[in-house]
Design an enzyme around this catalytic site. Structure first.
Site, PDB file in Angstrom:
ATOM      1  N   ILE A  37      -7.075   2.563 -49.937  1.00 42.82           N
ATOM      2  CA  ILE A  37      -5.780   1.890 -49.801  1.00 42.82           C
ATOM      3  C   ILE A  37      -5.855   0.488 -50.390  1.00 42.82           C
ATOM      4  O   ILE A  37      -4.944   0.033 -51.081  1.00 42.82           O
ATOM      5  CB  ILE A  37      -5.359   1.821 -48.323  1.00 42.82           C
ATOM      6  N   GLY A  40     -10.543  -6.022 -49.607  1.00 46.47           N
ATOM      7  CA  GLY A  40     -10.324  -7.431 -49.296  1.00 46.47           C
ATOM      8  C   GLY A  40     -11.640  -8.148 -49.120  1.00 46.47           C
ATOM      9  O   GLY A  40     -12.713  -7.607 -49.420  1.00 46.47           O
ATOM     10  N   ALA A  41     -11.547  -9.367 -48.620  1.00 43.78           N
ATOM     11  CA  ALA A  41     -12.747 -10.194 -48.459  1.00 43.78           C
ATOM     12  C   ALA A  41     -13.712  -9.599 -47.445  1.00 43.78           C
ATOM     13  O   ALA A  41     -14.907  -9.852 -47.505  1.00 43.78           O
ATOM     14  CB  ALA A  41     -12.343 -11.598 -48.032  1.00 43.78           C
ATOM     15  N   ASP A 165      -5.576 -15.272 -41.683  1.00 45.96           N
ATOM     16  CA  ASP A 165      -5.217 -14.744 -43.007  1.00 45.96           C
ATOM     17  C   ASP A 165      -3.870 -14.028 -42.955  1.00 45.96           C
ATOM     18  O   ASP A 165      -3.731 -12.907 -43.432  1.00 45.96           O
ATOM     19  CB  ASP A 165      -6.304 -13.804 -43.526  1.00 45.96           C
TER      20      ASP A 165
END
Length: 326
Positions: A37, A40-41, A165
């Site tokens: 999907i 990220g970090a 975030d």
């Protein structure tokens, strides 16, 4: 959960052994990965099928925890226990955590423990929702979504969790239009050594205290939420800088350059680095916004974190309590 993790007589009191972790979490083999999907970090998210639950579609976040020879820090297990405790509340604006499991064979590779956090699957995030919207959102839809976001933030803050975030990619929109917060707590949980650098809080939603390198608290989430609420009205990010310094210029062009006495003493950049910008009228940037919505966003986008509205203040704002919207 924490006490189980310290059962190994050979592990220091603040660590948990691999065998302890294996006892705590099921293997991920009950899930079939379908496709990625996003990344990220803090890990990769997969769409997956729950093989033991009628083929239910779920979202699996794969994260890696650094190991030592003795095991993993109990702080990580405590964080996961906290996420599981939060799930018991079934908060409507927090994405559901369905399961936590380990990665089986690859557990000990490269001195890293692979964990999978299994969440409910929500088809779209707010970024894609806004891009697909055929026109401006109705004021009632904006208000409902704004309330959902702030309700989720207030819930996290009431449990001493700072999201850090918040951005449209981390806000999920259900088929009925409800908004749910995702990816909360993961930065703190899975990389305790990570400083608050550029990977924490995407640039356009990053508050000035982070950009200036000074200590931060829950107010960072209120700033980020204010940026998102503005974007609900315009369907475009409010503050689009290309780097940290440019982002600060964007902020001061909107708010005006702060007074010298407001500038943090420990800031990495002196106040004189910026022109003496005058404040702009937010209504000119968000002409469709209801006056109370503008007042709310202005109360969230305040330079001094101590003077920013809290998430609870926001929920009690006249924008949400005065009926009807006109």
């Amino acid at each position: 959960m924490s006490s189980s993790g310290s059962s190994s007589s050979q592990s220091p009191p603040n660590m948990a052994s691999i065998s302890d972790v294996s006892a705590l979490f099921q293997t991920a083999k009950k899930y079939e990965e379908l496709n990625v999907i996003g990344t990220g970090a803090y890990g990769t998210v997969y769409k997956a099928r729950d093989l033991h639950n009628g083929g239910q579609i779920v979202a699996m976040k794969k994260v890696k925890v650094a190991l030592t020879e003795d095991g993993i820090p109990l702080s990580t297990l405590r964080e996961i226990a906290l996420l599981r405790q939060l799930e018991a509340y079934r908060h409507p604006n927090i994405v559901r955590l369905l399961d936590v499991c380990h990665g089986g064979q690859s557990m000990e590779r490269d001195h890293q423990l692979v964990l999978f956090l299994v969440f409910e699957h929500v088809e779209q995030d707010l970024d894609s929702y806004l891009k697909r919207a055929p026109g401006p959102l109705s004021e009632n839809r904006i208000r409902n979504m704004s309330y959902d976001i702030l309700s989720g933030v207030d819930f996290l803050h009431s449990h001493r969790i700072v999201h850090r975030d918040l951005k449209p990619h981390n806000l999920l929109v259900t088929s009925s239009g409800r908004v749910k917060l995702a990816d909360f707590g993961l930065a703190k949980t899975y990389d305790t050594e990570m400083k608050l650098t550029s990977v924490v809080v995407t640039l356009w939603y990053r508050p000035p205290e982070v950009l200036l390198g000074v200590p931060y608290n829950t107010a960072v989430d209120v700033w980020s939420s204010g940026c998102v609420l503005a974007q609900l009205h315009s369907r475009a990010p409010l503050l689009q800088g290309g780097c940290d310094s440019e982002q600060l210029h964007c902020i001061f062009r909107l708010l005006g350059r702060p007074a010298r006495h407001e500038w943090p003493e420990s800031a990495a950049i002196p106040v004189d680095s910026f022109p003496d910008y005058p404040p702009r009228d937010l209504a000119a940037l968000l002409p469709r916004a209801h006056p109370q919505a503008l007042r709310l966003i202005q109360g969230m986008l305040v330079f001094d974190p101590a003077k920013r509205l809290t998430a609870l203040d926001c929920l009690e704002h006249p924008y949400f309590t005065e009926e009807p919207l006109t």
